[in-house]
Design a protein around this motif. Structure first.
Motif, short mmCIF file in Angstrom:
data_model
loop_
_atom_site.label_atom_id
_atom_site.label_comp_id
_atom_site.label_asym_id
_atom_site.label_seq_id
_atom_site.Cartn_x
_atom_site.Cartn_y
_atom_site.Cartn_z
N MET A 188 0.73 10.03 -7.13
CA MET A 188 0.58 11.14 -6.09
C MET A 188 -0.48 10.70 -4.82
N ARG A 189 -0.52 12.28 -4.32
CA ARG A 189 -0.96 11.62 -2.70
C ARG A 189 -2.27 12.60 -2.66
N LEU A 190 -3.06 12.14 -1.36
CA LEU A 190 -4.01 12.38 -1.83
C LEU A 190 -4.75 12.66 -0.83
N ARG A 191 -5.37 13.33 -0.44
CA ARG A 191 -6.24 14.01 1.46
C ARG A 191 -6.83 12.78 1.00
N GLY A 192 -6.77 12.65 2.70
CA GLY A 192 -8.19 11.59 2.83
C GLY A 192 -7.96 11.01 2.83
N GLY A 193 -6.77 10.42 2.84
CA GLY A 193 -6.16 8.78 4.18
C GLY A 193 -5.91 7.23 3.12
N MET A 194 -5.26 7.92 2.01
CA MET A 194 -4.92 6.66 1.29
C MET A 194 -3.94 5.58 2.19
N LYS A 203 3.97 -0.43 0.16
CA LYS A 203 5.33 -0.65 0.02
C LYS A 203 6.24 -1.73 0.75
N ASP A 204 7.54 -2.20 -0.80
CA ASP A 204 7.92 -3.62 -0.16
C ASP A 204 8.69 -3.47 0.85
N ILE A 205 9.04 -4.22 1.93
CA ILE A 205 9.71 -4.30 3.00
C ILE A 205 11.36 -4.75 2.76
N VAL A 206 11.47 -4.67 1.76
CA VAL A 206 12.80 -4.84 1.01
C VAL A 206 13.52 -3.66 0.58
N SER A 207 12.87 -3.52 -0.62
CA SER A 207 13.49 -2.00 -1.37
C SER A 207 12.84 -0.90 -1.54
N GLY A 208 11.90 -0.57 -0.57
CA GLY A 208 11.51 0.72 -0.15
C GLY A 208 10.41 1.16 -1.53
N ASP A 209 10.64 0.23 -2.58
CA ASP A 209 9.78 0.89 -3.38
C ASP A 209 7.67 1.00 -3.39
N ASP A 218 2.28 -9.75 2.90
CA ASP A 218 3.40 -9.38 4.53
C ASP A 218 4.95 -9.25 4.41
N GLY A 219 4.49 -8.92 2.89
CA GLY A 219 5.81 -8.40 1.84
C GLY A 219 5.28 -7.08 1.98
N LEU A 220 4.60 -6.69 2.17
CA LEU A 220 4.63 -4.94 1.72
C LEU A 220 3.66 -4.35 3.21
N GLN A 221 4.34 -2.58 3.44
CA GLN A 221 4.02 -2.24 4.75
C GLN A 221 3.69 -1.07 4.52
N GLU A 222 2.37 -0.76 5.09
CA GLU A 222 1.10 -0.59 4.66
C GLU A 222 1.40 1.79 5.00
N GLU A 223 1.44 2.28 4.71
CA GLU A 223 1.71 3.39 4.86
C GLU A 223 1.29 4.86 4.68
N LYS A 224 0.35 5.34 5.39
CA LYS A 224 -1.06 5.90 5.18
C LYS A 224 -0.42 7.94 4.81
N CYS A 225 -1.26 8.41 3.43
CA CYS A 225 -0.62 9.77 3.55
C CYS A 225 -2.14 10.19 3.36
#
Length: 236
Positions: free
Chosen positions: A56-62, A66-72, A229-236
């Protein structure tokens, strides 16, 4: 008529928790990187398309991790996260009841035990199940436990993939990551390999991030460990 139900799990994401540093640990050389991940393909089973429920995507900058290899999507900062030695994310999980709906239909208190018992049974949703909140939120897939050989097969290939990315994007960080990640694998993961259960993302990509679950102390639910370091942050 009174209705009582548990909140949907996704609503728990509104309770954002900060990342906290636990301090540093002594550094020492560990495992040599290299080799290829065998991924233990024999454990993999197909997953239905409709089983990949979105987070679920929430407002407020959660923040989503994401895994840098699979994108999961493996984690979000809506769960309690502690940073360990600038290399690991330690996530506190808990067990929650999913799908439970209890209905009070106002049974007659004067009715006999048989009638009251039948009314009570009719008012409880028997489809309720207890789940781990992190596993359920990100549709993580259990790979079970690995022996030392299986752990090394996965971790060497995965750490190598992270190192190659850091060599390109952040060479100074690459050296720090190698030393600290190898130390954690040696001192924690390989010290008690049978205590850990591994979970892939919904894509079943076992060459990428695996969430490492382990019960510690008197906790009723496991802690979840991920290489930062195996994870990429994504703000939503």
């Amino acid at each position: 008529v009174v209705f009582a139900c548990t909140l949907p799990l996704a609503m728990l994401a509104a309770m954002a928790c900060p990342v906290v540093s636990s301090g540093s640990m002594a550094l020492s050389p560990g495992l040599a990187l290299g080799g290829e991940s065998s991924a233990l393909l024999g454990r993999i089973r197909p997953t239905p398309k409709d089983s990949r429920a979105p987070v679920m995507r929430l407002r407020g900058g959660m923040l989503i991790y994401k895994d840098i290899v699979s994108g999961d999507e493996m984690m979000s900062d809506s769960f309690p996260i502690e940073e360990i030695d600038d290399v690991m994310l330690k996530v506190t999980t808990k067990s929650v009841v999913k799908g439970a709906v209890e209905v009070d239909i106002g049974a007659n208190a004067a009715a006999g035990d048989g009638e009251a018992g039948a009314a009570e049974d009719e008012g409880v949703d028997d489809t309720a199940v207890k789940v781990n909140d992190v596993v359920d939120a990100f549709n993580l897939q259990s790979m079970g436990a690995f022996d030392k050989k299986g752990i090394l097969s996965w971790v060497k290939g995965y750490l190598k993939a992270i190192k190659e990315r850091l060599d390109k994007d952040d060479p100074d960080r690459s050296a720090v990551f190698q030393e600290k990640s190898q130390k954690w694998v040696k001192d924690v993961l390989l010290k008690s390999p049978d205590d850990f259960e591994f979970y892939s993302g919904p894509s079943f990509n076992t060459e990428g991030a695996l969430a490492m679950m382990v019960y510690e102390g008197e906790n009723l639910a496991p802690h979840c460990y991920l290489f930062k370091d195996g994870l990429q942050e994504e703000k939503c």
